[in-house]
Design an enzyme around this catalytic site. Structure first.
Site, mmCIF file in Angstrom:
data_model
loop_
_atom_site.group_PDB
_atom_site.id
_atom_site.type_symbol
_atom_site.label_atom_id
_atom_site.label_comp_id
_atom_site.label_asym_id
_atom_site.label_seq_id
_atom_site.Cartn_x
_atom_site.Cartn_y
_atom_site.Cartn_z
ATOM 1 N N ARG A 103 54.110 51.620 40.251
ATOM 2 C CA ARG A 103 54.220 50.156 40.365
ATOM 3 C C ARG A 103 55.349 49.895 41.354
ATOM 4 O O ARG A 103 56.536 50.059 41.021
ATOM 5 C CB ARG A 103 54.519 49.557 38.995
ATOM 6 C CG ARG A 103 54.562 48.021 38.941
ATOM 7 C CD ARG A 103 54.831 47.600 37.498
ATOM 8 N NE ARG A 103 54.938 46.174 37.317
ATOM 9 C CZ ARG A 103 53.934 45.349 37.038
ATOM 10 N NH1 ARG A 103 52.706 45.845 36.927
ATOM 11 N NH2 ARG A 103 54.118 44.066 36.867
ATOM 12 N N HIS B 245 46.400 44.919 43.248
ATOM 13 C CA HIS B 245 46.604 45.183 41.814
ATOM 14 C C HIS B 245 45.236 45.568 41.232
ATOM 15 O O HIS B 245 44.642 44.833 40.442
ATOM 16 C CB HIS B 245 47.152 43.936 41.129
ATOM 17 C CG HIS B 245 47.781 44.187 39.797
ATOM 18 N ND1 HIS B 245 47.768 45.423 39.173
ATOM 19 C CD2 HIS B 245 48.447 43.350 38.941
ATOM 20 C CE1 HIS B 245 48.398 45.339 38.022
ATOM 21 N NE2 HIS B 245 48.824 44.108 37.853
ATOM 22 N N GLN C 79 44.344 45.607 37.334
ATOM 23 C CA GLN C 79 44.221 44.267 36.770
ATOM 24 C C GLN C 79 42.850 43.662 37.075
ATOM 25 O O GLN C 79 42.172 43.130 36.188
ATOM 26 C CB GLN C 79 45.315 43.357 37.334
ATOM 27 C CG GLN C 79 45.252 41.913 36.837
ATOM 28 C CD GLN C 79 45.553 41.789 35.368
ATOM 29 O OE1 GLN C 79 46.625 42.184 34.927
ATOM 30 N NE2 GLN C 79 44.627 41.239 34.592
ATOM 31 N N ASP D 170 47.554 32.702 39.107
ATOM 32 C CA ASP D 170 48.668 33.641 38.977
ATOM 33 C C ASP D 170 49.941 32.874 39.328
ATOM 34 O O ASP D 170 49.888 31.725 39.796
ATOM 35 C CB ASP D 170 48.442 34.833 39.924
ATOM 36 C CG ASP D 170 49.445 35.961 39.714
ATOM 37 O OD1 ASP D 170 50.153 35.954 38.684
ATOM 38 O OD2 ASP D 170 49.536 36.852 40.589
ATOM 39 N N CYS E 80 46.668 36.754 34.812
ATOM 40 C CA CYS E 80 47.068 38.157 34.653
ATOM 41 C C CYS E 80 48.354 38.313 33.856
ATOM 42 O O CYS E 80 48.655 39.411 33.399
ATOM 43 C CB CYS E 80 47.194 38.824 36.013
ATOM 44 S SG CYS E 80 48.294 37.955 37.146
ATOM 45 N N ARG F 202 43.401 45.578 29.186
ATOM 46 C CA ARG F 202 44.152 46.459 30.082
ATOM 47 C C ARG F 202 44.224 47.857 29.472
ATOM 48 O O ARG F 202 44.136 48.856 30.189
ATOM 49 C CB ARG F 202 45.566 45.911 30.321
ATOM 50 C CG ARG F 202 45.649 44.653 31.160
ATOM 51 C CD ARG F 202 45.254 44.870 32.599
ATOM 52 N NE ARG F 202 46.085 45.835 33.269
ATOM 53 C CZ ARG F 202 47.290 45.576 33.790
ATOM 54 N NH1 ARG F 202 47.813 44.363 33.703
ATOM 55 N NH2 ARG F 202 47.979 46.532 34.417
#
Length: 317
Positions: free
Chosen positions: A114, A141, A144, A236, A276, A304
């Site tokens: 990440r 991402h 996600q 987001d 998200c 997830r």
């Protein structure tokens, strides 16, 4: 065929890395969704599927969902995770990225990273001999977005032809929604303020890929146009990690892009809301929408775990 062997058969034709999501074709994404559903329904069948495998987790940014779900995911399948905190020293600061990749490859079976820089992630993947998984970068991402479309498929049974409206910043999540949407045959409609559109080369590539699945990618500036008739509405944060200094200025620019009851009224009657997380309630979305029956944000968060377990099975087995 037992579950671990089934997972192994999927991995044979896959790219060894998951850096953008574009590595996997439409068939492979559907394989991932089927495996995710199986893992979710029968986790006990996978208790030892990754027995003895270790995962290195490099994190330059804070995380709740990504860290917990990868750690719990591999542990629940018999493996272990080693967390490497790079919040103070970014990847490549203390030692070269190629050296990090070479060393980790001697000790672990996979790397989850990440990071801020997509370029750093790509350099790591070049020099690592084990799979590298993008757990978020400045450009993409993928974990996600794959989870998001899996969640939508649970809700609507199929995402082929589904209309998804994304409202807000043309950021990494937006990019990955286009990439994944193109592979599942969805119609992805993006609404951003002028000057905050998604990367044009990523848009062009997603449009080429969408043509093969009868999906589409459309860009708008008016949020009401993008949301009109949509079955899913997604947003987001307006300022991503690393953009904190822009928060105040962006709040003024993005105010008309808030997902509230009025904007949701333009969507289809059965439309759902996605985010998200973490969400800045009162900024990009209101409490009224977040807590409404239309909201499936916590279904996304749960999934997830299941989707990332399937990703690990497909790449590490």
């Amino acid at each position: 065929m037992n579950a671990p062997a089934q997972a192994q058969s999927h991995s044979l034709s896959l790219s060894s890395d998951l850096l953008t999501g574009a590595e996997w074709n439409a068939t492979q994404v559907q394989d991932l969704f089927r495996l995710s559903a199986e893992v979710k329904a029968h986790p006990e069948r996978y208790k030892f599927a990754l027995n003895g495998r270790s995962l290195a987790m490099i994190f330059e940014k804070p995380s709740l969902r990504t860290r917990v779900t990868f750690e719990v995911g591999i542990t629940s399948m018999g493996g272990t995770a080693v967390y490497l905190d790079h919040a103070d020293t970014h990847l490549g600061d203390r030692e070269s990225i190629p050296d990090v990749g070479r060393c980790l490859s001697r000790w672990v079976k996979g790397i989850v990273a990440r990071v801020f820089s997509q370029k750093a992630l790509e350099v790591l993947a070049v020099h690592a001999s084990v799979p590298v998984i993008n757990a978020l970068s400045d450009a993409y991402h993928p974990c996600q977005a794959l989870c998001d479309f899996f969640t939508l498929e649970e809700k609507f049974r199929s995402v082929r032809g589904l209309e998804l409206a994304y409202v807000g910043d043309g950021n990494n999540v937006c990019h990955s929604l286009m990439v994944a949407g193109a592979r599942v045959g969805a119609h992805v409609r993006i609404a951003t303020p002028a000057g905050y559109e998604p990367n044009s080369s990523i848009v062009a590539a997603a449009r080429r890929d969408a043509a093969a699945t009868q999906g589409s990618i459309e860009l708008f500036h008016a949020p009401q146009e993008a949301v009109s008739g949509a079955q899913a509405v997604y947003t987001d944060v307006w300022a991503s990690m690393g953009q904190e200094s822009e928060t105040e200025g962006r709040a003024l620019i993005f105010a008309p892009y808030q997902v509230n009851a009025r904007l949701m009224s333009h969507a289809a009657p059965d439309a759902v809301f996605l985010h998200c997380l973490p969400a800045h309630r009162g900024s990009e979305v209101t409490d009224e929408v977040m807590e409404s029956p239309r909201s499936i944000v916590f279904d996304q968060a749960e999934n997830r775990l299941h989707v990332q377990k399937a990703i690990l099975l497909m790449l590490l087995n």
